[in-house]
Write a protein that holds these residues in place. Structure first.
Motif, PDB file in Angstrom:
ATOM      1  N   TRP A 184     -15.406  -1.086 -11.628  1.00 35.75           N
ATOM      2  CA  TRP A 184     -15.761  -2.244 -12.444  1.00 35.75           C
ATOM      3  C   TRP A 184     -14.903  -2.354 -13.701  1.00 35.75           C
ATOM      4  CZ3 TRP A 184     -21.492  -0.327 -12.775  1.00 35.75           C
ATOM      5  CH2 TRP A 184     -22.077  -0.374 -11.511  1.00 35.75           C
ATOM      6  N   ALA A 185     -14.021  -1.392 -13.943  1.00 38.73           N
ATOM      7  CA  ALA A 185     -13.411  -1.259 -15.266  1.00 38.73           C
ATOM      8  C   ALA A 185     -12.333  -2.283 -15.574  1.00 38.73           C
ATOM      9  CB  ALA A 185     -12.841   0.150 -15.439  1.00 38.73           C
ATOM     10  N   ALA A 186     -11.545  -2.714 -14.595  1.00 38.35           N
ATOM     11  CA  ALA A 186     -10.401  -3.574 -14.912  1.00 38.35           C
ATOM     12  C   ALA A 186     -10.223  -4.651 -13.849  1.00 38.35           C
ATOM     13  CB  ALA A 186      -9.122  -2.740 -15.014  1.00 38.35           C
ATOM     14  N   ARG A 208     -12.824 -13.802 -12.254  1.00 42.11           N
ATOM     15  CA  ARG A 208     -13.992 -13.099 -12.772  1.00 42.11           C
ATOM     16  C   ARG A 208     -13.696 -11.607 -12.876  1.00 42.11           C
ATOM     17  NH1 ARG A 208     -19.605 -13.596 -13.109  1.00 42.11           N
ATOM     18  NH2 ARG A 208     -20.773 -11.701 -12.657  1.00 42.11           N
ATOM     19  N   HIS A 209     -14.037 -11.023 -14.021  1.00 45.38           N
ATOM     20  CA  HIS A 209     -13.881  -9.588 -14.208  1.00 45.38           C
ATOM     21  C   HIS A 209     -14.755  -8.873 -13.174  1.00 45.38           C
ATOM     22  CE1 HIS A 209     -13.968  -5.629 -16.048  1.00 45.38           C
ATOM     23  NE2 HIS A 209     -13.076  -6.012 -16.938  1.00 45.38           N
ATOM     24  N   PRO A 210     -14.205  -7.871 -12.471  1.00 45.83           N
ATOM     25  CA  PRO A 210     -14.980  -7.225 -11.397  1.00 45.83           C
ATOM     26  C   PRO A 210     -16.237  -6.523 -11.886  1.00 45.83           C
ATOM     27  CG  PRO A 210     -12.988  -5.981 -11.880  1.00 45.83           C
ATOM     28  CD  PRO A 210     -12.863  -7.288 -12.620  1.00 45.83           C
ATOM     29  N   GLY A 211     -16.269  -6.178 -13.170  1.00 46.56           N
ATOM     30  CA  GLY A 211     -17.443  -5.489 -13.682  1.00 46.56           C
ATOM     31  C   GLY A 211     -18.408  -6.382 -14.432  1.00 46.56           C
ATOM     32  N   ARG A 212     -18.120  -7.669 -14.454  1.00 46.71           N
ATOM     33  CA  ARG A 212     -18.969  -8.589 -15.209  1.00 46.71           C
ATOM     34  C   ARG A 212     -20.386  -8.608 -14.649  1.00 46.71           C
ATOM     35  NH1 ARG A 212     -17.498 -11.282 -20.064  1.00 46.71           N
ATOM     36  NH2 ARG A 212     -18.697 -13.187 -20.251  1.00 46.71           N
ATOM     37  N   GLY A 213     -21.349  -8.237 -15.462  1.00 43.60           N
ATOM     38  CA  GLY A 213     -22.748  -8.276 -15.047  1.00 43.60           C
ATOM     39  C   GLY A 213     -23.194  -7.108 -14.194  1.00 43.60           C
ATOM     40  N   LYS A 214     -22.342  -6.084 -14.037  1.00 46.11           N
ATOM     41  CA  LYS A 214     -22.703  -4.936 -13.214  1.00 46.11           C
ATOM     42  C   LYS A 214     -22.935  -3.719 -14.105  1.00 46.11           C
ATOM     43  CE  LYS A 214     -20.067  -6.621  -9.247  1.00 46.11           C
ATOM     44  NZ  LYS A 214     -18.941  -6.371  -8.329  1.00 46.11           N
ATOM     45  N   VAL A 215     -24.060  -3.078 -13.931  1.00 39.66           N
ATOM     46  CA  VAL A 215     -24.396  -1.904 -14.731  1.00 39.66           C
ATOM     47  C   VAL A 215     -24.990  -0.824 -13.843  1.00 39.66           C
ATOM     48  CG1 VAL A 215     -24.793  -3.221 -16.855  1.00 39.66           C
ATOM     49  CG2 VAL A 215     -26.710  -2.800 -15.313  1.00 39.66           C
ATOM     50  N   MET A 216     -24.801   0.409 -14.292  1.00 38.59           N
ATOM     51  CA  MET A 216     -25.420   1.555 -13.635  1.00 38.59           C
ATOM     52  C   MET A 216     -26.490   2.111 -14.569  1.00 38.59           C
ATOM     53  SD  MET A 216     -25.404   3.726 -10.984  1.00 38.59           S
ATOM     54  CE  MET A 216     -23.780   3.637 -10.223  1.00 38.59           C
ATOM     55  N   ILE A 217     -27.745   2.102 -14.115  1.00 36.45           N
ATOM     56  CA  ILE A 217     -28.850   2.660 -14.893  1.00 36.45           C
ATOM     57  C   ILE A 217     -29.058   4.090 -14.416  1.00 36.45           C
ATOM     58  CG2 ILE A 217     -31.280   2.441 -15.496  1.00 36.45           C
ATOM     59  CD1 ILE A 217     -31.053  -0.556 -14.854  1.00 36.45           C
ATOM     60  N   LYS A 218     -28.905   5.017 -15.349  1.00 38.75           N
ATOM     61  CA  LYS A 218     -28.918   6.430 -14.967  1.00 38.75           C
ATOM     62  C   LYS A 218     -29.940   7.201 -15.798  1.00 38.75           C
ATOM     63  CE  LYS A 218     -27.155  10.001 -12.718  1.00 38.75           C
ATOM     64  NZ  LYS A 218     -27.257  10.134 -11.257  1.00 38.75           N
ATOM     65  N   VAL A 219     -30.806   7.918 -15.120  1.00 38.96           N
ATOM     66  CA  VAL A 219     -31.737   8.852 -15.748  1.00 38.96           C
ATOM     67  C   VAL A 219     -31.412  10.227 -15.197  1.00 38.96           C
ATOM     68  CG1 VAL A 219     -34.148   9.517 -16.039  1.00 38.96           C
ATOM     69  CG2 VAL A 219     -33.526   7.100 -16.000  1.00 38.96           C
ATOM     70  N   GLN A 220     -31.217  11.185 -16.086  1.00 37.91           N
ATOM     71  CA  GLN A 220     -30.808  12.521 -15.642  1.00 37.91           C
ATOM     72  C   GLN A 220     -31.771  13.064 -14.595  1.00 37.91           C
ATOM     73  OE1 GLN A 220     -30.204  15.225 -18.898  1.00 37.91           O
ATOM     74  NE2 GLN A 220     -28.016  14.916 -18.868  1.00 37.91           N
ATOM     75  N   VAL A 272     -32.595   4.258 -25.032  1.00 35.01           N
ATOM     76  CA  VAL A 272     -31.599   3.697 -24.109  1.00 35.01           C
ATOM     77  C   VAL A 272     -30.251   3.713 -24.800  1.00 35.01           C
ATOM     78  CG1 VAL A 272     -30.942   1.718 -22.697  1.00 35.01           C
ATOM     79  CG2 VAL A 272     -33.367   2.183 -23.132  1.00 35.01           C
ATOM     80  N   PHE A 273     -29.238   4.274 -24.147  1.00 36.34           N
ATOM     81  CA  PHE A 273     -27.884   4.293 -24.686  1.00 36.34           C
ATOM     82  C   PHE A 273     -26.999   3.493 -23.742  1.00 36.34           C
ATOM     83  CE2 PHE A 273     -23.835   5.756 -26.207  1.00 36.34           C
ATOM     84  CZ  PHE A 273     -24.053   6.063 -27.540  1.00 36.34           C
ATOM     85  N   VAL A 274     -26.338   2.433 -24.265  1.00 36.51           N
ATOM     86  CA  VAL A 274     -25.564   1.505 -23.446  1.00 36.51           C
ATOM     87  C   VAL A 274     -24.077   1.667 -23.751  1.00 36.51           C
ATOM     88  CG1 VAL A 274     -25.245  -0.903 -22.751  1.00 36.51           C
ATOM     89  CG2 VAL A 274     -27.504  -0.104 -23.489  1.00 36.51           C
ATOM     90  N   LEU A 275     -23.273   1.897 -22.722  1.00 33.19           N
ATOM     91  CA  LEU A 275     -21.827   2.083 -22.854  1.00 33.19           C
ATOM     92  C   LEU A 275     -21.101   1.100 -21.942  1.00 33.19           C
ATOM     93  CD1 LEU A 275     -21.663   5.961 -22.583  1.00 33.19           C
ATOM     94  CD2 LEU A 275     -20.689   4.705 -24.485  1.00 33.19           C
ATOM     95  N   GLY A 276     -19.952   0.618 -22.395  1.00 30.29           N
ATOM     96  CA  GLY A 276     -19.167  -0.245 -21.525  1.00 30.29           C
ATOM     97  C   GLY A 276     -18.030  -0.917 -22.259  1.00 30.29           C
ATOM     98  N   THR A 293     -29.454   6.141 -19.737  1.00 27.30           N
ATOM     99  CA  THR A 293     -28.070   5.772 -20.036  1.00 27.30           C
ATOM    100  C   THR A 293     -27.674   4.616 -19.129  1.00 27.30           C
ATOM    101  OG1 THR A 293     -27.553   8.070 -20.603  1.00 27.30           O
ATOM    102  CG2 THR A 293     -25.699   6.583 -20.243  1.00 27.30           C
ATOM    103  N   VAL A 294     -27.164   3.550 -19.735  1.00 27.01           N
ATOM    104  CA  VAL A 294     -26.741   2.376 -18.976  1.00 27.01           C
ATOM    105  C   VAL A 294     -25.241   2.227 -19.166  1.00 27.01           C
ATOM    106  CG1 VAL A 294     -26.994  -0.113 -18.672  1.00 27.01           C
ATOM    107  CG2 VAL A 294     -28.979   1.276 -19.300  1.00 27.01           C
ATOM    108  N   MET A 295     -24.500   2.208 -18.046  1.00 24.30           N
ATOM    109  CA  MET A 295     -23.044   2.137 -18.109  1.00 24.30           C
ATOM    110  C   MET A 295     -22.532   0.884 -17.412  1.00 24.30           C
ATOM    111  SD  MET A 295     -22.434   6.144 -17.207  1.00 24.30           S
ATOM    112  CE  MET A 295     -24.003   6.170 -16.328  1.00 24.30           C
ATOM    113  N   ALA A 296     -21.727   0.105 -18.142  1.00 23.94           N
ATOM    114  CA  ALA A 296     -20.980  -0.988 -17.533  1.00 23.94           C
ATOM    115  C   ALA A 296     -19.609  -0.418 -17.137  1.00 23.94           C
ATOM    116  CB  ALA A 296     -20.865  -2.157 -18.498  1.00 23.94           C
ATOM    117  N   GLY A 297     -18.606  -1.265 -16.941  1.00 26.44           N
ATOM    118  CA  GLY A 297     -17.306  -0.779 -16.529  1.00 26.44           C
ATOM    119  C   GLY A 297     -16.701   0.204 -17.513  1.00 26.44           C
ATOM    120  N   LEU A 298     -16.266   1.363 -17.017  1.00 28.51           N
ATOM    121  CA  LEU A 298     -15.643   2.397 -17.846  1.00 28.51           C
ATOM    122  C   LEU A 298     -14.444   2.968 -17.109  1.00 28.51           C
ATOM    123  CD1 LEU A 298     -18.808   4.358 -19.073  1.00 28.51           C
ATOM    124  CD2 LEU A 298     -17.346   2.904 -20.489  1.00 28.51           C
TER     125      LEU A 298
END
Length: 480
Positions: free
Chosen positions: A424-426, A435-447, A83-87, A394-399
């Motif tokens: 979700w980024a800003a 509240r940050h718009p991306g707080r607690g929101k993630v995208m779980i992605k499998v190719q 699992v690779f987590v970015l945000g 791959t798990v992505m939070a706000g980017l």
């Protein structure tokens, strides 16, 4: 059609008419399509996986989304448990990982927090009844050459399996020692020096004969003694020639014992990992104030020690000498371990390249791919990007859009998925406590599969245990 006799939604607006002040929402039930179709034959699910730890609800369909990399591998949903987590900071990366960790512990997976540099996980580990090891001067020490559980496993193994594990111990010791030497001298170790270090450790193994673990001062001592076997391995004809050839290596090893890393890696491990603990965190936050070199060294040593534990466990289980155990290794702040010096990525890659047969899931966390692109050489950058390639999930939070475009080159996403993550980024306002718009929101992605946008909601206990901003919010001016 006359509808005058039909009551409005909340009832008629006159006394004693049964008007309601609010409408109670319908009861929400969840079940499989096989079960629910008998009650309502027109239902359809979104196809979200319900295997693993409940992470949160699907943002579009409201269904619960679950994730456990080991369970997903067993069920054939992914090809490896990485699992690779970015945000961006503050979007909830650590919260997501802590939810994953809590679920893993609850289902019997042993969790290793391999280098907590802030620390973020101590409260959770204490709450779950785990072990916290604090590395730093005046605290716990870690011996880079400690074989740990692998050494204990060797004493119980014989024949080809024992010989294979013995070579694995040697390889890990040498790889980590080379990484530390690279770190303090800020340039790679030469081939001749690598051969010499390997022979020195072989000599130490014969001298110590299992009585204790070798240390870096032991390696320095045996090179200074210049036995004939080492002189021969260095292709030197005289002791004077040997000393001249090994002059830089001796100073490098001496720096590990007396330089900026002194007091942490120059003696026996003071507090070994508890093999029966459900979760272990190696807290290296005390090393951060002494500079990046010490923090990087602590992280690399922690990784080596943790992965050695997994290797030993897998080897004993294969021979029926110990129960089969499954592990989850968390490597937060990944970029800090890789930027210390050119060539460190190769050593980190060698340490972390565990096959799925080892029974270990890996969770790597960083802010952005730009952290990896800031490495010194193109070779290092290419190998660092391989960490993402090797992770099935791959798990992505706000980017931000620019960062997301780079991720899209490795993990293809639809335009709608990219737009959602970017939103979700800003924050969209300057209001205090917004509240940050991306707080607690993630995208779980499998190719190859549609992404799963998830909204992580916390229980009251989780809000307290997962809070990484508590120290900042403790503003003494507000208590006056």
């Amino acid at each position: 059609m006359d509808l005058s006799h039909v009551a409005p939604l909340w009832g008629w607006r006159h006394p004693n008419s049964g008007r309601a002040i609010h409408i109670t929402p319908g009861t929400d039930y969840q079940g499989t399509t096989t079960q629910v179709c008998g009650l309502f034959p027109f239902t359809a699910g979104a196809g979200t996986p319900v295997i693993g730890t409940p992470i949160g609800r699907h943002q579009l369909h409201g269904e619960v989304v679950c994730l456990d990399p080991l369970e997903w591998l067993r069920e054939g949903l992914v090809t490896n448990p990485g699992v690779f987590v970015l945000g961006q900071p503050g979007t909830g990366k650590s919260t997501f990982v802590k939810r994953l960790v809590t679920g893993a512990v609850a289902t019997g997976t042993r969790v290793l927090i391999l280098g907590d540099s802030k620390p973020d996980y101590t409260d959770l580990v204490d709450y779950l009844g785990g072990q916290v090891i604090r590395i730093g001067r005046g605290l716990d020490r870690i011996n880079p050459l400690d074989s740990g559980p692998m050494g204990k496993a060797l004493k119980r193994m014989e024949g080809p399996a024992g010989e294979k594990l013995r070579w694995e111990v040697r390889s890990r010791r040498l790889s980590l020692l080379l990484a530390l030497c690279t770190l303090v001298r800020e340039s790679p170790v030469t081939n001749a020096e690598e051969v010499l270090l390997g022979r020195a450790m072989d000599l130490l193994d014969r001298q110590l004969d299992g009585d204790r673990e070798p240390t870096v001062p032991d390696v320095l001592r045996i090179i200074a003694e210049a036995p004939d076997e080492l002189i021969s391995s260095a292709r030197s004809r005289t002791k004077e020639d040997f000393e001249r050839r090994t002059d830089e290596l001796v100073f490098t090893l001496d720096l590990l014992c007396t330089g900026s890393l002194a007091g942490v890696f120059d003696d026996q491990t003071s507090r070994p990992i508890d093999l029966d603990s459900p979760i272990v965190s190696v807290d290296i936050s005390a090393t951060g104030g002494a500079g990046d070199k010490l923090l990087t060294a602590a992280m690399l040593c922690t990784w080596a020690y943790g992965f050695g534990l997994v290797d030993a466990s897998a080897s004993l289980a294969q021979l029926g000498l110990a129960p089969r155990r499954f592990y989850m290794g968390v490597m937060d702040e990944l970029w800090r371990a890789l930027r210390g010096a050119p060539g460190l990525v190769e050593h980190a890659d060698a340490l972390t390249r565990l096959s799925r047969s080892k029974g270990m899931a890996s969770v790597m966390v960083t802010h952005s791919l730009a952290d990896l692109d800031a490495l010194a050489t193109e070779e290092d950058r290419a190998k660092a990007r391989g960490f993402v390639d090797r992770s099935a999930i791959t798990v992505m939070a706000g980017l931000p859009p620019r960062e997301l475009a780079r991720v899209h080159e490795i993990v293809p996403m639809t335009a709608r998925e990219r737009a959602m993550i970017t939103s979700w980024a800003a924050p969209d306002s300057w209001q205090p406590d917004a509240r940050h718009p991306g707080r607690g929101k993630v995208m779980i992605k499998v190719q190859g599969r549609q992404g799963l946008p998830v909204d992580v909601t916390l229980t009251s206990a989780e809000r307290r245990l997962y809070d990484t901003d508590m120290a900042i919010r403790a503003n003494p001016r507000r208590s006056r």
